[in-house]
Each structure stands twice: as C-alpha cells, then as structure tokens.
Design a protein around this motif. Structure first.
Motif, PDB file in Angstrom:
ATOM      1  N   THR A  25     -77.508 -26.441 -50.871  1.00  0.00           N
ATOM      2  CA  THR A  25     -76.679 -25.234 -50.800  1.00  0.00           C
ATOM      3  C   THR A  25     -77.538 -23.984 -50.883  1.00  0.00           C
ATOM      4  N   ALA A  26     -78.520 -23.988 -51.778  1.00  0.00           N
ATOM      5  CA  ALA A  26     -79.404 -22.832 -51.912  1.00  0.00           C
ATOM      6  C   ALA A  26     -80.131 -22.559 -50.601  1.00  0.00           C
ATOM      7  N   ARG A  27     -80.624 -23.623 -49.954  1.00  0.00           N
ATOM      8  CA  ARG A  27     -81.343 -23.427 -48.703  1.00  0.00           C
ATOM      9  C   ARG A  27     -80.411 -22.932 -47.602  1.00  0.00           C
ATOM     10  N   ARG A  28     -79.221 -23.485 -47.551  1.00  0.00           N
ATOM     11  CA  ARG A  28     -78.278 -23.050 -46.513  1.00  0.00           C
ATOM     12  C   ARG A  28     -77.915 -21.572 -46.694  1.00  0.00           C
ATOM     13  N   LEU A  29     -77.653 -21.159 -47.924  1.00  0.00           N
ATOM     14  CA  LEU A  29     -77.320 -19.761 -48.160  1.00  0.00           C
ATOM     15  C   LEU A  29     -78.489 -18.843 -47.823  1.00  0.00           C
ATOM     16  N   ALA A  30     -79.703 -19.263 -48.169  1.00  0.00           N
ATOM     17  CA  ALA A  30     -80.876 -18.457 -47.843  1.00  0.00           C
ATOM     18  C   ALA A  30     -81.031 -18.337 -46.333  1.00  0.00           C
ATOM     19  N   ARG A  31     -80.804 -19.438 -45.625  1.00  0.00           N
ATOM     20  CA  ARG A  31     -80.903 -19.426 -44.171  1.00  0.00           C
ATOM     21  C   ARG A  31     -79.837 -18.530 -43.541  1.00  0.00           C
ATOM     22  N   ALA A  32     -78.619 -18.654 -43.990  1.00  0.00           N
ATOM     23  CA  ALA A  32     -77.517 -17.938 -43.357  1.00  0.00           C
ATOM     24  C   ALA A  32     -77.527 -16.447 -43.655  1.00  0.00           C
ATOM     25  N   TYR A  33     -77.887 -16.077 -44.888  1.00  0.00           N
ATOM     26  CA  TYR A  33     -77.715 -14.693 -45.325  1.00  0.00           C
ATOM     27  C   TYR A  33     -79.021 -13.978 -45.655  1.00  0.00           C
ATOM     28  N   GLY A  34     -80.129 -14.702 -45.713  1.00  0.00           N
ATOM     29  CA  GLY A  34     -81.400 -14.065 -46.003  1.00  0.00           C
ATOM     30  C   GLY A  34     -81.355 -13.309 -47.314  1.00  0.00           C
ATOM     31  N   THR A  35     -81.868 -12.082 -47.309  1.00  0.00           N
ATOM     32  CA  THR A  35     -81.949 -11.304 -48.536  1.00  0.00           C
ATOM     33  C   THR A  35     -80.577 -10.873 -49.057  1.00  0.00           C
ATOM     34  N   ARG A  36     -79.532 -11.138 -48.301  1.00  0.00           N
ATOM     35  CA  ARG A  36     -78.179 -10.814 -48.763  1.00  0.00           C
ATOM     36  C   ARG A  36     -77.479 -12.021 -49.391  1.00  0.00           C
ATOM     37  N   ALA A  37     -78.205 -13.103 -49.560  1.00  0.00           N
ATOM     38  CA  ALA A  37     -77.597 -14.296 -50.164  1.00  0.00           C
ATOM     39  C   ALA A  37     -77.109 -14.015 -51.580  1.00  0.00           C
ATOM     40  N   ALA A  38     -77.818 -13.172 -52.313  1.00  0.00           N
ATOM     41  CA  ALA A  38     -77.392 -12.844 -53.676  1.00  0.00           C
ATOM     42  C   ALA A  38     -76.038 -12.156 -53.672  1.00  0.00           C
ATOM     43  N   ALA A  39     -75.764 -11.372 -52.633  1.00  0.00           N
ATOM     44  CA  ALA A  39     -74.472 -10.685 -52.546  1.00  0.00           C
ATOM     45  C   ALA A  39     -73.334 -11.683 -52.353  1.00  0.00           C
ATOM     46  N   VAL A  40     -73.624 -12.790 -51.673  1.00  0.00           N
ATOM     47  CA  VAL A  40     -72.608 -13.832 -51.492  1.00  0.00           C
ATOM     48  C   VAL A  40     -72.242 -14.429 -52.848  1.00  0.00           C
ATOM     49  N   LEU A  41     -73.242 -14.625 -53.700  1.00  0.00           N
ATOM     50  CA  LEU A  41     -72.998 -15.198 -55.026  1.00  0.00           C
ATOM     51  C   LEU A  41     -72.265 -14.217 -55.940  1.00  0.00           C
ATOM     52  N   GLY A  42     -72.442 -12.928 -55.694  1.00  0.00           N
ATOM     53  CA  GLY A  42     -71.700 -11.927 -56.443  1.00  0.00           C
ATOM     54  C   GLY A  42     -71.929 -11.947 -57.939  1.00  0.00           C
ATOM     55  N   GLY A  43     -73.131 -12.249 -58.369  1.00  0.00           N
ATOM     56  CA  GLY A  43     -73.423 -12.255 -59.805  1.00  0.00           C
ATOM     57  C   GLY A  43     -73.073 -13.550 -60.507  1.00  0.00           C
ATOM     58  N   ALA A  44     -72.695 -14.585 -59.753  1.00  0.00           N
ATOM     59  CA  ALA A  44     -72.344 -15.876 -60.367  1.00  0.00           C
ATOM     60  C   ALA A  44     -73.551 -16.468 -61.077  1.00  0.00           C
ATOM     61  N   LYS A  45     -73.267 -17.158 -62.191  1.00  0.00           N
ATOM     62  CA  LYS A  45     -74.313 -17.818 -62.966  1.00  0.00           C
ATOM     63  C   LYS A  45     -74.098 -19.324 -63.047  1.00  0.00           C
ATOM     64  N   SER A  46     -73.038 -19.803 -62.419  1.00  0.00           N
ATOM     65  CA  SER A  46     -72.751 -21.240 -62.397  1.00  0.00           C
ATOM     66  C   SER A  46     -71.854 -21.529 -61.204  1.00  0.00           C
ATOM     67  N   LEU A  47     -71.735 -22.799 -60.844  1.00  0.00           N
ATOM     68  CA  LEU A  47     -70.862 -23.187 -59.738  1.00  0.00           C
ATOM     69  C   LEU A  47     -69.417 -22.806 -60.025  1.00  0.00           C
ATOM     70  N   ALA A  48     -69.013 -22.896 -61.281  1.00  0.00           N
ATOM     71  CA  ALA A  48     -67.638 -22.542 -61.650  1.00  0.00           C
ATOM     72  C   ALA A  48     -67.338 -21.075 -61.347  1.00  0.00           C
ATOM     73  N   ASP A  49     -68.376 -20.230 -61.460  1.00  0.00           N
ATOM     74  CA  ASP A  49     -68.181 -18.799 -61.192  1.00  0.00           C
ATOM     75  C   ASP A  49     -67.867 -18.517 -59.726  1.00  0.00           C
ATOM     76  N   LEU A  50     -68.148 -19.480 -58.829  1.00  0.00           N
ATOM     77  CA  LEU A  50     -67.933 -19.286 -57.395  1.00  0.00           C
ATOM     78  C   LEU A  50     -66.501 -19.596 -56.969  1.00  0.00           C
TER      79      LEU A  50
END
Length: 516
Positions: free
Chosen positions: A420-445
């Motif tokens: 999942t980490a690799r897919r998000l990095a591939r799809a969103y690049g440096t904006r992958a962190a914005a997709v996570l929105g500050g999440a610290k666990s899978l439950a936060d997503l």
C-alpha cells in the motif's frame, strides 16, 4: 462560472485537453475545460501505457515524430517520476520476421535521434539461460534489449487537470458542450450538466476542440464547421492475464502481419498484452474488445511464450478508439501517429482550434504548439513556454529518485502495509501524505474497502480529483478493481451511492472485467 468571457474554453478531458488547459492556465489565461464524462474516460485511459519514441515508426520514415517523442520521453520522465519510469524491452529475433540486421539499424537510430540521460542504450543479448529468455520458446535464443518508459496514463490526465485547476482553470466533468456559436467576436457556448440536465451559458475568446474520437462530430454538429474526413477511428484493444513471467522487463513481439504486440508487467500480479488496430465505426462510448481481437492477441503472445496464452485466461480487457489523423494510409498500422492542429480564425472572429491525431507521449508538446497558434488571438500575459520544467503534482521528488522517496515515505508511515505504501507513493508522489491526512494508523483511514483502498483515499479523490463513481476510482484513478473481488467492488459502489448528489449506482462499469 465567470461573468466575463474566458480566454479559452477547452472541450475534452483527455490528455490533450487537460494538457492544453494546464499550459494555458500557467500562462495567465482564464480557462474553462468541460468533459462530458470522467477525466481520461475514453482513449486516454485505454493506451498501452508507454512513453516511447515509437520504434516501428522508423519503418515509415517518420523521423520527426520519433525524435520529438524521444525528446518528450526525457522531459516527462523528469516531470513525473512517480507515474513515469524506465522500462527495459526485450525484442526476440524470430525466423520469418524482420532480420536482425534491420532491427540493429533501427535501434542504432533510435538511440541517437533523442537524448538518453537516464536510459541505457540498446544492445544485442543472448536469451539462452537468461531470465529474459526463461518464459520464451526454445527457438528464441537471441534478441535485443532497448529502453522506453511506462506511464500511468489515466493519472497523467488527472494530474494535468489538477495542476490546471491550481493555476486558476475551472475543470467541469460530467458536463457536455451542446452548442457553440460565434457572437460579437466571441464564442457563446451552452454547457449541459450530464447528471441533472441543467444548462448554463458561457463566453470564450477561443474554443479548443480536444474531443478525441468525438472531435469530428463536435466540429460538424457544434462547432459549425465541416470536419470532412480528417479522422480515422481505430480500435485498440488489450487483454490482461495472470502474470506470465518473472522480472520487471517487457517484451516486444513481431507478429506475422508485421505489427508489434507488447507484453508488459502490469499491476504487480498481471501481464498486459496489446494492442490491436482495427477500423472502428459507431459510438466510441460503446467500444469493446471483440472475440477475434482477443484471439489475435493470444496467438501473437503464444508464438513467443512457451506456455500458450488462451482466451480463457483473460481476466480483464479494455478498448479505446484512437482518433488518428487521416493521412490516407492503406491500413491502420501505417496511419501516422503525428498530430495536426487545425485553427479557423476568420478576421475579427474568435478562433476554434481542433486537435486531430497525436499520441500520449507528445501531449505536452502538442499543448505548447496549440498555445503558440492561439497566442496572437489571446495575447497571454506569459507567452513563453513553461511546462517543460514544471513538475506535475507530486512529481517534485528530490533528484527524481523515486526509490529513495518511496523508502522515506514508508519509513515515515511504518504502519502502512508495504504494498500500500508503494502504491500510494507511485500514484501521488510527494502528495501521498495529503492522502493520509495526518493518519497514524490504518483505523484512522476509515473504512477498508480491500486491496489497500481506504475511505480516506476515496474522499481525497472525490475532493481533489473529480472522482464521482466507483468506476472513476477503481479503473482510472487506480487499477485496484483488478485486485478486488466483486463483493469489494460492490462496497465501493455502495459508498458512492450513499453520498448525496452523486450519480446513481451503475453496474457494470464500461471498463469492468468482461468475459471474452
């Protein structure tokens, strides 16, 4: 909408339309783009997903197109290293096909017509005992290796649209241009919301017809100009089967009809085989692979792989209609992949520029040329080309080193599964962190829909990338539909159906896996 005229109204949300919108917005022009479906909803998400010079175009002496494509290959690799990356191709020599001396000359030219700062040169290789030769027939002992690039085509379109919006453009999907006429030196267009039927009127100083397979229809029916026979519509189909070989390389197979068929690593667990080239008539929205095309691709691959590829192995297929410029070539394979920009600008009247032909590799250069043609009518505040050095959203990766960036992203989010980490990095690049929105666990997503798709990611795609249906998310913004069960895909459908103001549930989507 604006009460004052837009500088440019772009019809079509494919790669050329979004590329033109991005370039125009970055020059300080006011831009409105309308797309009757989803971004990359047709041809631009149905490509072979390559950024390449077009090795076979050398046979038709189309050196200008090959050189321009090779130059763009290097530029795009720098601008979007998250969604574009190098891919090594293996071209086996087979009796009865093009002789090795001819291939060697072609690859020698290919290496020299354009720059190769990152890509290794072509070379002769022995397939015997090599990993590249392991899945191939025993009669294939030698060949060549050369380099081109892979691209996530649908995300390329979405990122161009996103950058255009961030530079001031208005992007309206599910919006059709139902009429357009010149009045008082402007284009006056009526736009219709394809979901609720409501209409609005807009004015523009220039109209760009980037409607792809519908460009001729638009010009005839809406643009008020005879398109003649400038387009030849060609259906290109691809099949997806379970992964056929180990390694991250691709294969270039010469078929008996002198066409080329590619076998490419796809979405980690699959092999993509394509493409066909068949004349097309009818509604491009209804395009689908035929049984004959599926059989053709299976035969072409089986001529090279030890294990035959059979139609019953196909788990997914997709087709697109290529709007090629009609150069009167005798067959579909010989039709030029170059583009023609046709601009009608009578004195004192607003111009209409129509895009005919083209390939995904040259979309950025096409947009530059389109703006240079329109510039005298628009006098943009920033007339100089600029897109050749401005990364696409998420592409501002330090030194273009995606592997280092991906490792850092995973280290910063160790709770994400590695795939999942690799897919998000591939799809969103440096904006992958914005997709996570500050999440610290899978439950936060939020809700987990399967295959690593979270509620947080869907919400991001709705908010930032115009996703309005499950199909938009599962088959264009991602290809996660390939990795999900029917029940999981249905849950994504249910989620969209639960959102107020969204389209009603539609099953099956046009690009969902189909039995051939």
């Amino acid at each position: 909408m604006s009460e004052t005229p837009f500088d440019v109204l772009v019809i079509g949300g494919g790669v050329n339309g979004t590329g033109i919108a991005r370039d125009a917005a970055g020059r300080g022009l006011s831009v409105l783009l309308c797309e009757k479906g989803d971004l990359a909803g047709a041809t631009s998400s149905a490509s072979t997903k390559l950024i390449h010079g077009g090795l076979r175009y050398l046979e038709y002496f189309d050196f200008r197109l090959v050189r321009e494509s090779l130059l763009e290959r290097e530029i795009l690799l720098d601008l979007a290293p998250h969604i574009i990356w190098p891919l090594r191709f293996i071209l086996p020599c087979k009796k009865g096909r093009r002789p090795s001396w001819m291939i060697a000359i072609g690859l020698w030219l290919y290496d020299r017509l354009g720059p190769r700062r990152r890509l290794p040169p072509s070379q002769r290789i022995s397939l015997a005992g090599a990993i590249e030769g392991a899945p191939l027939g025993d009669d294939l002992s030698a060949g060549f290796a050369y380099s081109d690039c892979w691209v996530d085509d649908a995300r390329l379109v979405a990122l161009n649209a996103l950058d255009a919006r961030e530079r001031g453009a208005i992007i309206q999907t599910r919006t059709a241009c139902v009429s357009a006429a010149r009045e008082r030196g402007l284009w006056v267009a009526v736009l219709q919301n394809c979901l609720d039927g409501t209409e609005s009127k807009v004015e523009a100083r220039a109209l760009v017809n980037a409607a792809g397979p519908w460009a001729g229809t638009f010009l005839n029916g809406v643009g008020g100009r005879d398109a003649g026979e400038r387009l030849r519509l060609v259906r290109g189909s691809h099949i997806v089967v379970p992964r056929l070989y180990a390694g991250n390389h691709a294969y270039t197979f010469q078929n008996t009809d002198k066409r080329i068929v590619f076998a490419l690593p796809y979405e980690r667990d699959f092999t993509l085989i394509g493409t066909t080239e068949a004349p097309f008539e009818g509604d491009p929205d209804a395009v689908a692979i035929s049984g004959d095309e599926a059989a053709y691709l299976c035969r072409a691959a089986s001529a090279y792989f030890k294990a035959p590829v059979k139609p019953e192995q196909i788990i997914h297929s997709f087709s697109g209609v290529r709007p090629l410029y009609n150069d009167r070539a005798a067959n579909a394979s010989a039709i030029t992949r170059d583009y023609v920009l046709d601009c009608a600008a009578p004195p004192g009247m607003a111009p209409i520029l129509s895009v005919f032909g083209g390939k995904i590799t040259t979309y950025r250069r096409l947009a530059e040329r389109a703006l240079s043609i329109l510039a005298p009518s628009l006098t943009p505040p920033r007339p100089a080309p600029w897109t050749g050095s401005a990364p696409l959203p998420g592409g501002d990766i330090d030194a273009g080193d995606f592997e280092r960036f991906q490792r850092t992203f995973h280290d910063e989010n160790p709770w994400l599964p590695p795939t999942t980490a690799r897919r998000l990095a591939r799809a969103y690049g440096t904006r992958a962190a914005a997709v996570l929105g500050g999440a610290k666990s899978l439950a936060d997503l939020g809700a987990d829909f399967g295959a690593g798709l979270s509620q947080a990611e869907i919400d991001y795609l709705i908010d930032k990338e115009w996703a309005r249906t499950a199909e938009d998310v599962l088959w264009r913004r991602s290809k996660l539909g390939l990795h999900m069960s029917a029940a999981q895909r249905a849950r994504v459908e249910d989620y969209f159906s639960s959102l107020p103001g969204f389209p009603p549930r539609s099953i099956p989507p046009r690009s969902d896996p189909t039995k051939v």
